[in-house]
Design a protein around this motif. Structure first.
Motif, PDB file in Angstrom:
ATOM      1  N   THR A   1     -26.920 -44.614  12.205  1.00 57.47           N
ATOM      2  CA  THR A   1     -25.818 -45.556  12.396  1.00 57.47           C
ATOM      3  C   THR A   1     -26.379 -46.808  13.063  1.00 57.47           C
ATOM      4  N   VAL A   2     -26.329 -47.942  12.368  1.00 53.60           N
ATOM      5  CA  VAL A   2     -26.967 -49.162  12.872  1.00 53.60           C
ATOM      6  C   VAL A   2     -26.027 -50.347  12.723  1.00 53.60           C
ATOM      7  N   GLY A   3     -26.370 -51.409  13.436  1.00 55.92           N
ATOM      8  CA  GLY A   3     -25.624 -52.656  13.337  1.00 55.92           C
ATOM      9  C   GLY A   3     -26.195 -53.546  12.247  1.00 55.92           C
ATOM     10  N   PRO A   4     -25.521 -54.641  11.937  1.00 57.59           N
ATOM     11  CA  PRO A   4     -25.948 -55.505  10.823  1.00 57.59           C
ATOM     12  C   PRO A   4     -27.288 -56.198  11.068  1.00 57.59           C
ATOM     13  N   ASP A   5     -27.666 -56.427  12.342  1.00 61.49           N
ATOM     14  CA  ASP A   5     -28.915 -57.133  12.638  1.00 61.49           C
ATOM     15  C   ASP A   5     -30.077 -56.182  12.936  1.00 61.49           C
ATOM     16  N   TYR A   6     -29.861 -54.900  12.725  1.00 62.36           N
ATOM     17  CA  TYR A   6     -30.892 -53.905  13.062  1.00 62.36           C
ATOM     18  C   TYR A   6     -32.183 -54.140  12.279  1.00 62.36           C
TER      19      TYR A   6
ATOM     20  N   ALA B   1     -19.975 -50.356  12.609  1.00 62.97           N
ATOM     21  CA  ALA B   1     -18.576 -50.792  12.602  1.00 62.97           C
ATOM     22  C   ALA B   1     -17.693 -49.777  11.891  1.00 62.97           C
ATOM     23  N   GLN B   2     -18.233 -49.071  10.912  1.00 59.69           N
ATOM     24  CA  GLN B   2     -17.466 -48.071  10.177  1.00 59.69           C
ATOM     25  C   GLN B   2     -17.639 -46.665  10.741  1.00 59.69           C
ATOM     26  N   HIS B   3     -18.753 -46.427  11.431  1.00 59.39           N
ATOM     27  CA  HIS B   3     -19.030 -45.096  11.994  1.00 59.39           C
ATOM     28  C   HIS B   3     -19.523 -45.245  13.430  1.00 59.39           C
ATOM     29  N   PRO B   4     -18.636 -45.567  14.370  1.00 63.57           N
ATOM     30  CA  PRO B   4     -19.058 -45.711  15.771  1.00 63.57           C
ATOM     31  C   PRO B   4     -19.666 -44.410  16.296  1.00 63.57           C
ATOM     32  N   ALA B   5     -20.729 -44.558  17.075  1.00 60.12           N
ATOM     33  CA  ALA B   5     -21.410 -43.396  17.652  1.00 60.12           C
ATOM     34  C   ALA B   5     -21.206 -43.382  19.156  1.00 60.12           C
ATOM     35  N   SER B   6     -21.209 -42.187  19.738  1.00 52.04           N
ATOM     36  CA  SER B   6     -20.981 -42.043  21.176  1.00 52.04           C
ATOM     37  C   SER B   6     -22.215 -42.411  21.995  1.00 52.04           C
ATOM     38  N   ALA B   7     -23.389 -42.316  21.392  1.00 47.25           N
ATOM     39  CA  ALA B   7     -24.634 -42.684  22.084  1.00 47.25           C
ATOM     40  C   ALA B   7     -25.442 -43.582  21.155  1.00 47.25           C
ATOM     41  N   MET B   8     -25.885 -44.699  21.672  1.00 48.78           N
ATOM     42  CA  MET B   8     -26.601 -45.661  20.842  1.00 48.78           C
ATOM     43  C   MET B   8     -27.848 -46.166  21.561  1.00 48.78           C
ATOM     44  N   THR B   9     -28.765 -46.682  20.772  1.00 50.56           N
ATOM     45  CA  THR B   9     -29.952 -47.361  21.299  1.00 50.56           C
ATOM     46  C   THR B   9     -29.830 -48.843  21.000  1.00 50.56           C
ATOM     47  N   VAL B  10     -29.949 -49.664  22.018  1.00 47.72           N
ATOM     48  CA  VAL B  10     -29.905 -51.113  21.849  1.00 47.72           C
ATOM     49  C   VAL B  10     -31.335 -51.607  21.630  1.00 47.72           C
ATOM     50  N   VAL B  11     -31.541 -52.322  20.540  1.00 49.96           N
ATOM     51  CA  VAL B  11     -32.863 -52.843  20.208  1.00 49.96           C
ATOM     52  C   VAL B  11     -32.848 -54.349  20.399  1.00 49.96           C
ATOM     53  N   LEU B  12     -33.747 -54.850  21.240  1.00 52.30           N
ATOM     54  CA  LEU B  12     -33.838 -56.280  21.521  1.00 52.30           C
ATOM     55  C   LEU B  12     -35.187 -56.801  21.052  1.00 52.30           C
ATOM     56  N   ARG B  13     -35.186 -58.005  20.506  1.00 55.76           N
ATOM     57  CA  ARG B  13     -36.432 -58.671  20.093  1.00 55.76           C
ATOM     58  C   ARG B  13     -36.608 -59.911  20.951  1.00 55.76           C
ATOM     59  N   THR B  14     -37.772 -60.054  21.560  1.00 54.98           N
ATOM     60  CA  THR B  14     -37.994 -61.170  22.470  1.00 54.98           C
ATOM     61  C   THR B  14     -39.430 -61.635  22.373  1.00 54.98           C
TER      62      THR B  14
END
Length: 298
Positions: A30-35, A115-128
């Motif tokens: 389950t990922v976001g659009p910018d993953y 957005a269609q399948h919200p998950a209870s635990a997620m990993t936030v990925v940041l690019r810097t």
């Protein structure tokens, strides 16, 4: 590189694939659009998730090849096990990702929209472009501003995750490298000793040749030519044996050929240089002697 495993059942709608029975289950994320853009995962067909009410999915190349080897996967529908009644339309194909380590092949995988399948635990990925360690405090503050009770279990860089996943194979490879360098050093010492001894044994021969009119340059060319010819023959046999034995190392390598030309060339160059030096030094010393002195050398 997390090794997370979430294999799920699935079905193919409308008989669009006759190869579904060849895939026992598929990994789903389950990922976001910018993953994909954030992690630099190329989209090879279609597009990423867009704002839509219709359930959509993105598959990796392994799953696309397994289910639709002879047709375009875009537009086909797949029903996932966690939502048996809702088919998802495939809108994109992305490159494979090795979630279980570099030594493991990519598994068939499907991505669904958060957005269609919200998950209870997620990993936030940041690019810097800055040091990732400097973002720990600001990231924690942002999460606390959303929900003070929301826990942050782990903050780490992708580089450290990759390094952790390859720690054992890297240690084995470094040990092999150490032993290989030691073997190369021992081979060089052995070649130097054998060839220099053989040339020293020819000191009287060199004296005879010089007494008969041979010049120092001619003597050096003769000794070096024969020395390098012997060394070349030995290298040819050694390279053939090495080429056969390096197949045993293939399992320890990732995207590196076990017959790397640079390694073979460097090893051969070192041994040839050592052989040339081993022949040149005693030959030069002998050629500088007067013929009568050379004839009395042992």
């Amino acid at each position: 590189m997390s090794g997370g495993y979430s294999c799920n059942s699935f079905s193919i709608d409308d008989g669009s694939s006759s190869h579904a029975e060849d895939v026992p289950c598929i990994e789903y994320r389950t990922v976001g659009p910018d993953y994909f853009e954030t992690l630099g995962i190329p989209i090879v067909q279609g597009s990423s998730f867009q704002s839509t009410d219709a359930p959509v999915a993105i598959v990796n190349e392994t799953l696309a090849r397994a289910l639709w080897p002879d047709r375009n996967p875009l537009g086909n529908r797949i029903t996932l096990g966690f939502e048996e009644q809702t088919p998802h339309t495939v809108v994109g194909v992305v490159k494979d990702v090795r979630h279980f380590g570099l030594q493991s092949a990519a598994a068939p995988e499907v991505y669904v929209s958060h957005a269609q399948h919200p998950a209870s635990a997620m990993t936030v990925v940041l690019r810097t472009a800055a040091d990732p360690a400097r973002l720990r405090t600001s990231l924690a503050e942002q999460v606390r501003s959303l929900d003070p009770q929301l826990p942050i279990s782990r903050v780490e860089s992708l580089e450290s995750r990759v390094a952790e996943s390859i720690a054992q194979p890297r240690l084995r490879t470094e040990l092999l490298l150490l032993f290989a360098l030691l073997a190369l050093a021992l081979a060089a010492v052995g070649v130097f000793g054998v060839i220099s001894y053989a040339v020293v044994r020819r000191t009287r021969e060199i004296g005879v040749r010089m007494a008969l009119g041979a010049g120092r340059a001619e003597v050096l060319r003769l000794v070096l030519g024969q020395t390098l010819a012997y060394a070349g023959a030995g290298l040819a046999l050694g390279l053939a044996a090495a080429f056969a034995l390096t197949r045993l190392l293939a399992s320890l390598l990732f995207e590196v050929g076990h017959t790397d030309p640079a390694i073979f060339a460097a090893s051969a160059a070192v041994l040839l240089a050592v052989a040339g030096l081993a022949g040149y030094l005693p030959a030069r010393q002998a050629s500088r002697l007067e013929p009568l002195e050379a004839l009395h050398e042992i």
